[in-house]
Design a protein around this motif. Structure first.
Motif, PDB file in Angstrom:
ATOM      1  N   ARG A 321      75.044  68.184 -55.843  1.00  0.00           N
ATOM      2  CA  ARG A 321      75.765  66.938 -55.603  1.00  0.00           C
ATOM      3  C   ARG A 321      74.809  65.766 -55.415  1.00  0.00           C
ATOM      4  NH1 ARG A 321      80.214  69.196 -51.196  1.00  0.00           N
ATOM      5  NH2 ARG A 321      81.720  70.039 -52.702  1.00  0.00           N
ATOM      6  N   SER A 351      84.247  63.766 -60.178  1.00  0.00           N
ATOM      7  CA  SER A 351      83.516  64.775 -59.413  1.00  0.00           C
ATOM      8  C   SER A 351      82.927  65.805 -60.369  1.00  0.00           C
ATOM      9  CB  SER A 351      84.433  65.495 -58.411  1.00  0.00           C
ATOM     10  OG  SER A 351      84.751  64.662 -57.327  1.00  0.00           O
ATOM     11  N   TYR A 414      92.573  67.991 -58.542  1.00  0.00           N
ATOM     12  CA  TYR A 414      91.941  67.949 -59.862  1.00  0.00           C
ATOM     13  C   TYR A 414      92.864  68.336 -61.014  1.00  0.00           C
ATOM     14  CZ  TYR A 414      87.597  67.625 -57.191  1.00  0.00           C
ATOM     15  OH  TYR A 414      86.604  67.230 -56.347  1.00  0.00           O
TER      16      TYR A 414
END
Length: 434
Positions: A321, A351, A414
Motif C-alpha cells: 500500500r 484501491s 468493491y
C-alpha cells in the motif's frame, strides 16, 4: 442523526447481543475463579454452581476493594499520561466514509517499553510488589466489569450529545447503539483518542503487564519460574511487542477504522482482553508444567515462527500500500487488482487489492499464524484441563467471524472487483480448505 455507513449489518442477532451483554461479565469472573480457586477444573466449578445455583455465583463474585480500585486508577492514569505526553510521529489514519481522516501520535512502542521498564523497576527496587495485582485480580475484574459498563454508557450519551466527528449516528435502537457504539472516532478534546486508549493502551498493554505479574507471583511462591510459564510468557511478550511495533498499522484495521466505540469493542478491550487473553499464562501460575529444554525450545521456535509470519503478512500488505504496488513481493512484482469504488459523498476512488505473496494464499491468511501463535503459547499447559484453551477457541471463532464481516464489507464496497478478487484468491482463511 443519520446512520453512519461505517457500521454494517450485525453478525449476531438482536437477541444474541443481549445474551452477550448479559453473560460476558459472569464468564470473566468464572474463568478467573476456575483458574485461581478451582484448580483449573471446569467440572469443579460447574458442580459448585449446580449445587448452589445463583447464590453460588454471588458467593464466587469478588467484592470490589479500595486497593483494587487504586491499582486500576493508577494504571489507567499512567497509560493515559503516556499516550498524551510521550513524543511520537504524526500518523494519518484512513479516510472514513464521511470524509474524515483521523490523526494519531504514534508513541505506542515507547509507551510499551516505558510501562514494562517502570513496572519491573518498581518491583526490583522494592517500591511496589506486582504480586498484589495477582492477589487482587478478581476484585479488579469486578470493578472493571461494572466501571466499563458505566464507561460504555458515557460513550452512548456522548455519541448522542457531543460526537467528535460526523462519523457518528444512531442505528435507531438503544441496544444496538450501546452494543456497536455511536461514534467511529470518539475523542476527549482534540488529542485524546478513546479507542487508542481502550484498545491499545489499556487492553493490549495489560496483555504485556499481566504475564510479567504472573511470573513474579510464581517466583515468589516457589522460588523459580517453571519453563512452561517462561515459554508462554516469552511468546506472549513477543506478540505484544510486535503489536506495538505495528500499532500504526493497527489503526487501519477493522477494529479502529470500521467498528464503532461501543460495548463490543471498548468493554471487550477493558475487561475481556485482560482476563481472557492472558488466561493461558494465568493458569500456569498455580499449575506449572515441566516441559524440559528440548520441548520448550520446540514450542518456543514454533511460536516465534508463527508470530513472524503473522507480522510479515501485515508488513507485506503495508509495504504494498505504501508504494502503491511498486514493490517486490517474494522477489517478484506483485499481482494485483485495481478496484474503483464510490464513497458516500459520491466521489470515485481507487484501491489496489494484493493477490500474491501471503495474500495470494487466502484472503485472510494472516489469521492462520495468529491462531497458531495463540496455540503455541497455550500448549505449555499441556492437556490436563480444557480451560487454558478457551482463548484459542474464542480467538478462532472471533477471527472467522471477522473474516466474514470483512468479506461482506469489501463485497459491498468493491462490487464486481471483489468478485474478481475472490476468483483469484478463492479461499477465505485456510488455503485449500476454507
Amino acid at each position: 442523526m443519520a446512520e453512519s455507513k461505517t457500521v454494517h449489518s450485525p453478525v449476531v442477532t438482536y437477541v444474541s447481543m443481549l445474551t452477550l451483554i448479559t453473560f460476558c461479565p459472569p464468564t470473566v469472573i468464572l474463568l478467573w475463579y476456575t483458574m485461581v480457586h478451582a484448580d483449573g477444573s471446569v467440572t469443579q466449578t460447574w458442580e459448585f454452581l449446580k449445587q448452589h445455583g445463583l447464590q453460588g455465583l454471588i458467593n464466587i463474585w469478588p467484592r470490589p476493594t479500595m486497593t483494587a480500585l487504586k491499582l486500576i486508577v493508577c494504571y489507567a492514569v499512567f497509560e493515559a499520561a503516556l499516550q498524551l505526553l510521550l513524543p511520537g510521529k504524526r500518523v494519518e489514519g484512513p479516510i472514513s466514509p464521511k470524509g474524515n481522516r483521523p490523526v494519531y501520535k504514534a508513541n505506542g512502542v515507547l509507551a510499551y517499553f516505558v510501562t514494562l521498564a517502570t513496572y519491573l523497576a518498581l518491583w526490583w527496587f522494592g517500591i511496589f510488589n506486582p504480586s498484589i495485582v495477582y492477589d487482587h485480580l478478581g476484585e479488579m475484574l469486578s470493578i472493571q466489569i461494572f466501571g466499563s459498563f458505566i464507561f460504555c454508557i458515557f460513550l452512548y450519551i456522548k455519541g448522542h450529545l457531543a460526537p467528535s466527528s460526523t462519523d457518528s449516528g444512531s442505528l435507531g435502537n438503544i441496544i444496538m447503539d450501546f452494543y456497536w457504539g455511536m461514534e467511529l472516532y470518539p475523542r476527549i478534546g482534540k488529542n485524546f483518542d478513546i479507542k487508542v486508549f481502550t484498545n491499545c493502551r489499556f487492553g493490549m498493554m495489560s496483555w504485556g503487564v499481566l504475564p510479567l505479574t504472573y511470573c513474579i507471583k510464581q517466583y515468589e511462591q516457589t522460588g523459580q519460574i517453571a519453563d512452561s510459564l517462561l515459554v508462554s510468557t516469552i511468546l506472549t511478550l513477543v506478540y505484544v511487542t510486535k503489536f506495538f511495533w505495528w500499532e500504526a498499522g493497527y489503526w487501519n484495521t477493522m477494529d479502529i477504522a470500521h467498528d464503532r466505540a461501543g460495548f463490543y469493542i471498548c468493554w471487550g478491550c477493558l475487561v475481556w482482553l485482560p482476563c481472557v487473553y492472558t488466561s493461558p499464562v494465568m493458569y500456569l501460575v498455580n499449575h506449572p508444567v515441566h516441559l524440559g529444554a528440548q520441548l520448550s525450545l520446540y514450542i518456543l521456535a514454533a511460536g516465534l515462527v508463527s508470530i513472524f509470519i503473522n507480522y510479515d503478512c501485515d508488513r507485506q500488505r503495508q509495504e504494498f500500500r505504501r508504494t502503491n504496488g511498486k514493490c517486490l513481493v517474494w522477489g517478484k512484482a506483485p499481482s494485483k487488482i485495481v478496484a474503483t469504488y464510490t464513497t458516500t459523498s459520491g466521489e470515485t476512488k481507487t484501491s489496489l487489492l494484493l493477490t500474491s505473496g501471503w495474500w495470494g494464499l487466502s484472503r485472510h491468511f494472516h489469521y492462520v499464524p495468529e491462531i497458531l501463535a495463540a496455540f503455541f503459547w497455550t500448549v505449555p499447559a499441556l492437556f490436563n484441563h480444557f480451560l487454558p484453551y478457551f482463548y484459542v477457541i474464542f480467538l478462532t471463532i472471533l477471527l472467522f467471524d471477522r473474516a466474514k464481516r470483512d468479506d461482506d464489507r469489501c463485497r459491498s464496497k468493491y462490487g464486481k472487483y471483489w468478485k474478481l478478487y475472490c476468483e483469484k484468491v478463492p479461499y477465505r482463511i485456510i488455503p485449500g480448505i476454507f
